[in-house]
Design a protein around this motif. Structure first.
Motif, PDB file in Angstrom:
ATOM      1  N   ARG A  88      -6.980  -4.731  26.959  1.00 32.32           N
ATOM      2  CA  ARG A  88      -6.104  -6.255  27.162  1.00 32.32           C
ATOM      3  C   ARG A  88      -5.584  -6.318  26.260  1.00 32.32           C
ATOM      4  N   LEU A  89      -4.489  -7.357  26.542  1.00 31.53           N
ATOM      5  CA  LEU A  89      -3.347  -7.721  25.503  1.00 31.53           C
ATOM      6  C   LEU A  89      -3.407  -9.268  25.736  1.00 31.53           C
ATOM      7  N   ILE A  90      -3.714 -10.103  24.464  1.00 32.29           N
ATOM      8  CA  ILE A  90      -3.486 -11.351  24.421  1.00 32.29           C
ATOM      9  C   ILE A  90      -2.301 -11.795  23.712  1.00 32.29           C
ATOM     10  N   LEU A  91      -1.592 -12.411  24.292  1.00 30.56           N
ATOM     11  CA  LEU A  91      -0.167 -12.821  23.620  1.00 30.56           C
ATOM     12  C   LEU A  91      -0.255 -14.469  23.411  1.00 30.56           C
ATOM     13  N   VAL A  92      -0.291 -15.029  22.052  1.00 32.84           N
ATOM     14  CA  VAL A  92      -0.388 -16.300  21.872  1.00 32.84           C
ATOM     15  C   VAL A  92       1.091 -16.823  21.204  1.00 32.84           C
ATOM     16  N   ALA A  93       1.799 -17.706  21.867  1.00 33.72           N
ATOM     17  CA  ALA A  93       2.911 -18.302  21.380  1.00 33.72           C
ATOM     18  C   ALA A  93       4.056 -17.180  21.200  1.00 33.72           C
ATOM     19  N   VAL A  94       3.992 -16.148  21.851  1.00 36.37           N
ATOM     20  CA  VAL A  94       4.964 -15.177  21.567  1.00 36.37           C
ATOM     21  C   VAL A  94       6.488 -15.299  22.147  1.00 36.37           C
ATOM     22  N   PRO A  95       7.691 -15.286  21.391  1.00 33.37           N
ATOM     23  CA  PRO A  95       8.748 -15.461  22.104  1.00 33.37           C
ATOM     24  C   PRO A  95       9.267 -14.156  22.604  1.00 33.37           C
TER      25      PRO A  95
END
Length: 264
Positions: free
Chosen positions: A57-64
């Motif tokens: 799993r890859l969780i991306l938080v506020a990634v531009p």
């Protein structure tokens, strides 16, 4: 110093896999860290590294993922880079911050990429009629990678990056800009393997999220006036955060204004 054949991020990932009860690892990344995480996964895929199969799993938080217009304001003018604020910069001034950004590869990676313009319609730079000479040099509206590059590397009417006059844009480093464009060209359209579930979390509801800059002339001097949208978290516009496609991608919006009001 030489580049390590086994960077720390890879050795640490292998260590986490070996200590995981499931034998799998979830990567959680915020902001620029998300670009690093995606580049890491792409490297593992390109080299057929079996470590890739251990990431579930890859969780991306506020990634531009496609960059963000706020980086233009930061790199050219030091906007929102003063510490603690632009108006009370007793820890870091806008001009010093701008000087740092000039030679920071990470700062260039946050600039809008070529795919940003295929996905988001709002122009990121405009010049009003008081600046006919600037329009002649750069065009009235900038909404393509080529025009943005021409403007970022332009020399007409520009200031030195260390100048205290931050209302005048500086000229960026062509080598670092090219590297950032190559980086995004390889990463933006790369598909994360289907065995890795992706969760993208975007902030929404902060009306001071920069969507672009309008340049005008006031009292005989050029003046950058940020344009704002509510469609972002104060730094990154929402569409850039929710870029990835595919059946294994889940997308979430967080109403930050409401959340912050209730919980802070």
């Amino acid at each position: 110093l030489s580049v390590s054949s086994d960077p720390y991020i890879l050795s640490e990932l292998r260590r986490l896999v070996s200590s995981s009860k499931s034998g799998k690892v979830t990567i959680v990344a915020h902001s620029n860290g998300g670009l690093v995480a995606k580049a890491l996964l792409k490297r593992l895929a390109d080299t057929n590294d079996p470590l890739l199969s251990k990431i579930d799993r890859l969780i991306l938080v506020a990634v531009p993922e496609l960059g963000t217009p706020a980086a233009i304001g930061a790199d050219l003018h030091g906007i929102e880079q003063g510490l603690p604020t632009d108006y009370l910069p007793f820890l870091l001034s806008k001009s010093v911050a701008r000087g740092f950004a000039l030679n920071s590869a990470a700062a260039y990676n946050l600039l809008p990429s070529a795919d940003y313009f295929t996905y988001i319609d709002t122009p990121i730079v405009t010049f009003d009629s008081t600046l006919p000479d600037w329009i002649d040099k750069y065009g009235e509206t900038i909404h393509s990678e080529d025009r943005l590059q021409n403007f970022l590397l332009g020399t007409y009417g520009r200031a030195d990056a260390t100048s205290a006059t931050t209302s005048i844009p500086d000229t960026l480093n062509s080598s670092l800009l090219n590297n950032a464009q190559v980086f995004h060209a390889g990463l933006d359209l790369w598909q994360i393997p289907a065995n890795i579930s992706v969760i993208e979390i975007a902030g929404w509801g902060i009306p001071t999220t920069m969507s672009g800059i309008n340049y005008t002339k006031e009292k005989g001097a050029i003046t950058p006036q940020p344009n704002f949208t509510i469609d972002g978290d104060g730094t990154v516009v929402t569409p850039s955060v929710l870029w990835s496609g595919g059946a294994s991608v889940e997308k979430y919006w967080v109403d930050m204004k409401t959340y912050n009001k209730d919980y802070w």
